[in-house]
Design an enzyme around this catalytic site. Structure first.
Site, short mmCIF file in Angstrom:
data_model
loop_
_atom_site.label_atom_id
_atom_site.label_comp_id
_atom_site.label_asym_id
_atom_site.label_seq_id
_atom_site.Cartn_x
_atom_site.Cartn_y
_atom_site.Cartn_z
N ARG A 53 39.25 29.96 34.20
CA ARG A 53 40.84 29.31 33.98
C ARG A 53 40.80 28.52 32.62
O ARG A 53 39.88 28.23 32.00
CB ARG A 53 41.20 28.60 35.48
CG ARG A 53 40.08 27.75 36.11
CD ARG A 53 39.84 26.67 35.17
NE ARG A 53 40.60 25.78 34.76
CZ ARG A 53 40.58 24.69 33.66
NH1 ARG A 53 39.51 24.78 33.15
NH2 ARG A 53 41.44 24.04 33.52
N ALA A 55 44.16 28.57 29.44
CA ALA A 55 44.73 29.71 28.85
C ALA A 55 43.88 30.18 28.00
O ALA A 55 43.75 31.33 28.07
CB ALA A 55 46.04 28.91 28.25
N ARG A 90 47.43 36.49 36.17
CA ARG A 90 48.05 35.47 36.32
C ARG A 90 49.30 35.13 35.42
O ARG A 90 49.02 35.69 34.40
CB ARG A 90 46.93 33.92 35.76
CG ARG A 90 46.13 33.75 36.91
CD ARG A 90 45.37 32.67 36.79
NE ARG A 90 46.12 31.34 37.15
CZ ARG A 90 45.81 29.91 36.88
NH1 ARG A 90 44.65 29.74 36.19
NH2 ARG A 90 46.74 28.96 37.08
N ASP A 242 49.40 26.04 28.41
CA ASP A 242 49.40 27.27 28.82
C ASP A 242 50.35 28.30 28.20
O ASP A 242 50.28 29.52 27.98
CB ASP A 242 49.87 27.67 30.44
CG ASP A 242 48.51 26.79 31.33
OD1 ASP A 242 48.55 25.53 31.25
OD2 ASP A 242 47.50 27.42 31.33
N ASN A 252 52.74 23.31 30.75
CA ASN A 252 51.18 22.94 31.21
C ASN A 252 51.07 22.80 32.65
O ASN A 252 52.29 22.66 33.46
CB ASN A 252 50.72 21.74 30.31
CG ASN A 252 49.42 21.56 30.40
OD1 ASN A 252 48.49 22.54 30.26
ND2 ASN A 252 48.72 20.24 30.56
N LYS A 253 50.19 22.37 33.21
CA LYS A 253 49.65 22.02 34.70
C LYS A 253 50.78 21.31 35.21
O LYS A 253 51.16 20.23 34.37
CB LYS A 253 48.34 21.66 34.74
CG LYS A 253 47.97 21.25 36.08
CD LYS A 253 48.00 22.35 36.97
CE LYS A 253 47.13 23.57 36.66
NZ LYS A 253 47.43 24.67 37.10
O1 MRU Z 1 45.55 26.51 36.27
P1 MRU Z 1 44.72 26.39 35.08
O2 MRU Z 1 43.46 25.48 35.51
O3 MRU Z 1 44.10 27.45 34.37
O4 MRU Z 1 45.64 25.19 34.34
C1 MRU Z 1 45.08 24.92 33.04
C2 MRU Z 1 45.97 23.99 32.33
O5 MRU Z 1 47.28 23.72 32.58
C3 MRU Z 1 45.19 23.59 31.10
O6 MRU Z 1 45.58 22.21 31.07
C4 MRU Z 1 46.11 24.48 29.86
O7 MRU Z 1 45.52 25.78 30.13
C5 MRU Z 1 45.39 24.08 28.56
S1 MRU Z 1 43.71 24.71 28.56
C6 MRU Z 1 43.18 24.62 27.08
#
Ligand code: MRU
Length: 365
Positions: A53, A55, A90, A242, A252-253
């Site tokens: 997981r 991005a 995703r 992301d 982002n998350k």
């Molecule tokens: O759901 P995830 O764990 O794939 O989400 C990841 C994030 O939100 C990260 O902070 C984002 O991908 C940046 S990764 C360098």
């Protein structure tokens, strides 16, 4: 980066030249297990179930997924199927589309007999490029950290959300790369790590990788950041993304937006580390135009952890029958972002700022 002294990337090609291997992130921090992907379907499932997981790593895994698809069926139909299946794994991280478009453009004009090797070669290049990009994001972010003066105590306090470290990329990380480089340069730095409910990527992954590298850190409940900022205990926030739009809106998350609001209210710089494949030049308004992944409510209602005897178990935490909702990402508007930190340099979160670093994208408007 190293795990117990041994250098690792998050994804790599196995010794047989066909099987792809990756660290299983669903088992960390309790177990370190390497998974084999032998088919495109294995790669798709790994992305969907978050064995891999983050991005940039999703993009790299999708590239190898296309290579596995070509190893099985290099026909036009096999190419289309690989693209369509992986694309649906995703929805939010735009690196997925970027990698699949890249591979499709490369492979489509080639004869069937050449597609397999070309796909593996390009996937390996994407991985090497990601590691190099993330190292450069770290160098550019380090320049920002060097300018900071601690608000309290002797060390610089960073706050990060989710996991945008080396586990989310091929190596180094985006948000954590400047932190690793500051630590390695001898700058006293400590990281507040948001636990990042519901899947706890901060508590499980960020804390794990920081501890493996020896970076001082403290895990906090997601709701603690605003309080720490009010009390001068955060010198800067830095997160990954992301998908970032051409005007600098940052997806982002889930929970990132709340941290940006608190940072804004307290005059704390809010930085975003990102590589160029995370910029979606086709859209401007992140709030309206970015699809937000809605994940299973079980991720909210159930938590996994290690018991005193060392067993890893899952427990349900909601009253029976209470529904749960699970939007996995949110969008932080550009006005709350102090600066974007890319492999090409640091810029304001705006269309003009991004175009100053990527002038070749002006025509895509
Ligand atoms: O759901 P995830 O764990 O794939 O989400 C990841 C994030 O939100 C990260 O902070 C984002 O991908 C940046 S990764 C360098």
């Amino acid at each position: 980066m190293k795990v117990d002294g041994k250098p690792y990337r998050t994804i790599w090609l196995g010794a047989d030249g066909t099987t792809v291997q990756a660290i299983d992130q669903t088992l960390l921090p309790h177990k370190f297990v390497v998974r084999d992907f032998r088919t495109m379907e294995d790669a798709e499932k790994a992305i969907r179930t978050m064995i891999v997981r983050g991005a940039p790593l999703i993009g790299a895994a999708a590239a190898y997924g296309m290579a596995l698809a070509m190893a099985a069926d290099p026909s036009d139909a096999g190419l289309k199927r690989g693209y369509d299946v992986l694309m649906a794994s995703r929805p939010t991280a735009v690196n997925l589309r970027w990698a699949l478009d890249d591979l499709r453009a490369l492979l489509s004009p080639l004869a069937r007999g050449k597609r397999r090797d070309a796909a593996y070669k390009r996937a390996a290049e994407i991985c090497d490029e990601d590691a190099d990009i993330c190292r450069r994001i770290g160098e550019n972010g380090l320049g920002l950290i060097r300018k900071l003066k601690p608000r309290s105590g002797e060390r610089i306090n960073a706050l990060t959300h989710c996991n945008a470290g080396w586990l989310a990329t091929v190596d180094w990380g985006t948000a954590l790369s400047p932190i690793y480089q500051a630590h390695d340069a001898g700058i006293p730095i400590h990281v507040w790590v948001d636990e990042t409910r519901p899947r706890n990527q901060g508590a499980s992954l960020t804390a794990w990788e920081l501890s493996k590298h020896g970076v001082p850190h403290t895990v906090i409940a997601d709701n603690a950041g605003g309080h720490l900022m009010q009390h001068g205990k955060v010198d800067f926030c830095i997160v990954g993304t992301d998908r970032t739009t051409r005007r600098g809106d940052v997806c982002n998350k889930i929970g990132t937006y709340l941290k940006a609001l608190a940072a804004h209210d307290n005059g704390v710089p809010f930085y975003v580390g990102l590589p160029y494949p995370t910029i979606d030049w086709t859209i401007s308004d992140g709030h309206r135009e970015i699809p937000i992944e809605e994940r299973s409510p079980i991720e909210v209602s159930r938590m996994a952890g290690r018991t005193a005897s060392g067993e890893v178990v899952a427990v349900d935490i909601l009253p029976e029958g209470s529904p749960a909702a699970n939007p996995a990402f949110d969008v932080t508007p550009a006005r709350l972002v102090t600066a974007l930190v890319t492999e090409r340099g640091v810029c304001p979160a705006s269309e003009a700022g991004l175009l100053s670093l990527y002038p070749e994208q002006a025509k895509a408007a």
